[in-house]
Design a protein around this motif. Sequence first.
Motif, PDB file in Angstrom:
ATOM      1  N   LEU A  60     -77.583 -58.961  84.804  1.00  0.00           N
ATOM      2  CA  LEU A  60     -79.030 -58.723  85.081  1.00  0.00           C
ATOM      3  C   LEU A  60     -79.478 -59.645  86.264  1.00  0.00           C
ATOM      4  CD1 LEU A  60     -80.707 -57.700  81.991  1.00  0.00           C
ATOM      5  CD2 LEU A  60     -79.946 -56.123  83.604  1.00  0.00           C
ATOM      6  N   PRO A  61     -79.274 -60.809  86.204  1.00  0.00           N
ATOM      7  CA  PRO A  61     -79.765 -61.873  87.360  1.00  0.00           C
ATOM      8  C   PRO A  61     -78.852 -61.470  88.762  1.00  0.00           C
ATOM      9  CG  PRO A  61     -79.223 -63.133  85.676  1.00  0.00           C
ATOM     10  CD  PRO A  61     -78.748 -61.673  85.049  1.00  0.00           C
ATOM     11  N   TYR A  62     -77.602 -61.033  88.553  1.00  0.00           N
ATOM     12  CA  TYR A  62     -76.872 -60.583  89.571  1.00  0.00           C
ATOM     13  C   TYR A  62     -77.574 -59.166  90.425  1.00  0.00           C
ATOM     14  CZ  TYR A  62     -72.823 -63.143  91.486  1.00  0.00           C
ATOM     15  OH  TYR A  62     -72.013 -64.112  91.998  1.00  0.00           O
ATOM     16  N   SER A  63     -78.024 -58.324  89.262  1.00  0.00           N
ATOM     17  CA  SER A  63     -78.352 -57.117  89.867  1.00  0.00           C
ATOM     18  C   SER A  63     -79.867 -57.582  90.644  1.00  0.00           C
ATOM     19  CB  SER A  63     -78.822 -56.444  88.704  1.00  0.00           C
ATOM     20  OG  SER A  63     -79.288 -55.038  88.944  1.00  0.00           O
ATOM     21  N   ARG A  64     -80.753 -58.418  90.067  1.00  0.00           N
ATOM     22  CA  ARG A  64     -81.947 -58.720  90.804  1.00  0.00           C
ATOM     23  C   ARG A  64     -81.837 -59.287  92.074  1.00  0.00           C
ATOM     24  NH1 ARG A  64     -83.131 -59.776  85.243  1.00  0.00           N
ATOM     25  NH2 ARG A  64     -82.779 -62.033  85.553  1.00  0.00           N
ATOM     26  N   LYS A  65     -80.797 -60.144  92.013  1.00  0.00           N
ATOM     27  CA  LYS A  65     -80.494 -60.721  93.526  1.00  0.00           C
ATOM     28  C   LYS A  65     -79.780 -59.765  94.442  1.00  0.00           C
ATOM     29  CE  LYS A  65     -78.034 -64.633  93.270  1.00  0.00           C
ATOM     30  NZ  LYS A  65     -76.959 -65.539  92.891  1.00  0.00           N
ATOM     31  N   GLN A  66     -79.284 -58.754  93.916  1.00  0.00           N
ATOM     32  CA  GLN A  66     -78.958 -57.675  94.958  1.00  0.00           C
ATOM     33  C   GLN A  66     -79.922 -56.829  95.498  1.00  0.00           C
ATOM     34  OE1 GLN A  66     -75.922 -55.405  92.793  1.00  0.00           O
ATOM     35  NE2 GLN A  66     -74.205 -56.626  93.673  1.00  0.00           N
ATOM     36  N   GLU A  67     -81.055 -56.609  94.544  1.00  0.00           N
ATOM     37  CA  GLU A  67     -82.430 -55.834  94.961  1.00  0.00           C
ATOM     38  C   GLU A  67     -82.977 -56.637  95.928  1.00  0.00           C
ATOM     39  OE1 GLU A  67     -83.075 -52.795  94.258  1.00  0.00           O
ATOM     40  OE2 GLU A  67     -81.037 -52.549  93.284  1.00  0.00           O
ATOM     41  N   TYR A  68     -83.107 -58.011  95.913  1.00  0.00           N
ATOM     42  CA  TYR A  68     -83.759 -58.673  96.825  1.00  0.00           C
ATOM     43  C   TYR A  68     -83.029 -58.902  98.049  1.00  0.00           C
ATOM     44  CZ  TYR A  68     -87.277 -61.008  93.565  1.00  0.00           C
ATOM     45  OH  TYR A  68     -88.105 -61.498  92.801  1.00  0.00           O
ATOM     46  N   GLU A  69     -81.745 -58.791  98.140  1.00  0.00           N
ATOM     47  CA  GLU A  69     -80.937 -58.986  99.308  1.00  0.00           C
ATOM     48  C   GLU A  69     -80.851 -57.642  99.834  1.00  0.00           C
ATOM     49  OE1 GLU A  69     -77.035 -61.170  99.776  1.00  0.00           O
ATOM     50  OE2 GLU A  69     -76.397 -59.240  98.930  1.00  0.00           O
ATOM     51  N   ALA A  70     -81.113 -56.324  99.132  1.00  0.00           N
ATOM     52  CA  ALA A  70     -81.167 -55.050  99.687  1.00  0.00           C
ATOM     53  C   ALA A  70     -82.586 -55.069 100.358  1.00  0.00           C
ATOM     54  CB  ALA A  70     -80.867 -54.088  98.692  1.00  0.00           C
ATOM     55  N   ASP A  71     -83.628 -55.613  99.948  1.00  0.00           N
ATOM     56  CA  ASP A  71     -84.929 -55.756 100.455  1.00  0.00           C
ATOM     57  C   ASP A  71     -84.884 -56.184 102.056  1.00  0.00           C
ATOM     58  OD1 ASP A  71     -86.100 -54.131  98.555  1.00  0.00           O
ATOM     59  OD2 ASP A  71     -87.015 -56.005  97.590  1.00  0.00           O
ATOM     60  N   THR A  72     -84.050 -57.534 102.080  1.00  0.00           N
ATOM     61  CA  THR A  72     -84.167 -58.397 103.001  1.00  0.00           C
ATOM     62  C   THR A  72     -83.213 -57.511 104.125  1.00  0.00           C
ATOM     63  OG1 THR A  72     -84.149 -60.334 101.844  1.00  0.00           O
ATOM     64  CG2 THR A  72     -82.944 -60.396 103.963  1.00  0.00           C
ATOM     65  N   ILE A  73     -81.950 -57.129 103.791  1.00  0.00           N
ATOM     66  CA  ILE A  73     -81.237 -56.599 104.881  1.00  0.00           C
ATOM     67  C   ILE A  73     -81.710 -55.220 105.220  1.00  0.00           C
ATOM     68  CG2 ILE A  73     -78.856 -55.237 105.356  1.00  0.00           C
ATOM     69  CD1 ILE A  73     -77.707 -57.334 102.849  1.00  0.00           C
ATOM     70  N   GLY A  74     -82.463 -54.473 104.243  1.00  0.00           N
ATOM     71  CA  GLY A  74     -83.121 -53.218 104.718  1.00  0.00           C
ATOM     72  C   GLY A  74     -84.354 -53.427 105.866  1.00  0.00           C
ATOM     73  N   LEU A  75     -84.887 -54.488 105.634  1.00  0.00           N
ATOM     74  CA  LEU A  75     -86.007 -54.847 106.543  1.00  0.00           C
ATOM     75  C   LEU A  75     -85.686 -54.850 107.956  1.00  0.00           C
ATOM     76  CD1 LEU A  75     -89.162 -55.010 106.052  1.00  0.00           C
ATOM     77  CD2 LEU A  75     -88.874 -57.641 105.921  1.00  0.00           C
ATOM     78  N   TYR A  76     -84.318 -55.596 107.992  1.00  0.00           N
ATOM     79  CA  TYR A  76     -83.892 -55.930 109.450  1.00  0.00           C
ATOM     80  C   TYR A  76     -83.334 -54.551 109.916  1.00  0.00           C
ATOM     81  CZ  TYR A  76     -83.724 -61.209 109.132  1.00  0.00           C
ATOM     82  OH  TYR A  76     -84.057 -62.354 109.116  1.00  0.00           O
TER      83      TYR A  76
END
Length: 279
Positions: free
Chosen positions: A187-203
């Motif tokens: 679950l922590p990895y999943s949440r980390k990926q969601e934050y990362e997808a938000d970051t990459i997506g914004l770029y």
Amino acid sequence: MSRWSSETSKKFILVFVFLFLLYGCATAPVTGRKQLILVDPQTEIKLGLQAYEEILKKEKLCNDPTINALVQRVGMRIAKASGKNYDWEFKVIDKPESINAFCLPGGKVFVYTGILPVAQNEAGLATVLAHEIAHAIARHGAERMSIAMVAAFGEVLAAELLDLNNSRTRELFMAAYGLGATVGLILPYSRKQEYEADTIGLYLMAKAGYDPREAIKFWERMRQAASGRRKIPEFLSTHPADGKRIQALKNLLPQVLPIYEKAEHKYGLGEKIPEPHCR
């Protein structure tokens, strides 16, 4: 008596170490985060294509030409900004009750009609598509499979080392280990990926020419749309708390606004999304 001989255990460990050395070193785009990926890209894309074909068989697609053209247009702009040469496809599923979207490994993207009213405009839709495309180009699916492999390996190895002969004791250990691996690793990895997808997506949306400030408004609308639903504690969830991800995006705006300003074509908020008419 142990299920495995020590020789078998050694071979199993050597195979796992070999896979780790062969595929384990990867780096996520934009964030530069080091990743553990034990699945080769060809296998990942093949699995994504199999899932894609299954979804096409069981889901009802929306045949509204205006909606499909809009999703295709915005999606391809984001895909182009990603620089990833996948066989990108964008499909709309006719399911008004589902406020969701997802992208399979290899670039097959599905959008549910239920998320369109929340998106409201092209920039809102770009937020959704860029987030999902980010999952694909960062190979989050392969990473999740790899983490599950590590958890399964750890479970088997720990049980072997402890030599749990008593069946009841073994069952309790497996249950405790499974819960610990889920809450402490998966679950922590999943949440980390969601934050990362938000970051990459914004770029990506900024690079594609969509106003990244609309991403904040979109996630605020998402939080409002989900306000009536029962919430679970964040540590038991696959996704970060809405407030935290909104704040994280706000913190990123100073970095991505210059990218938006330099975009070759600026679409701003783009067109308003019409009500879908799926027949």
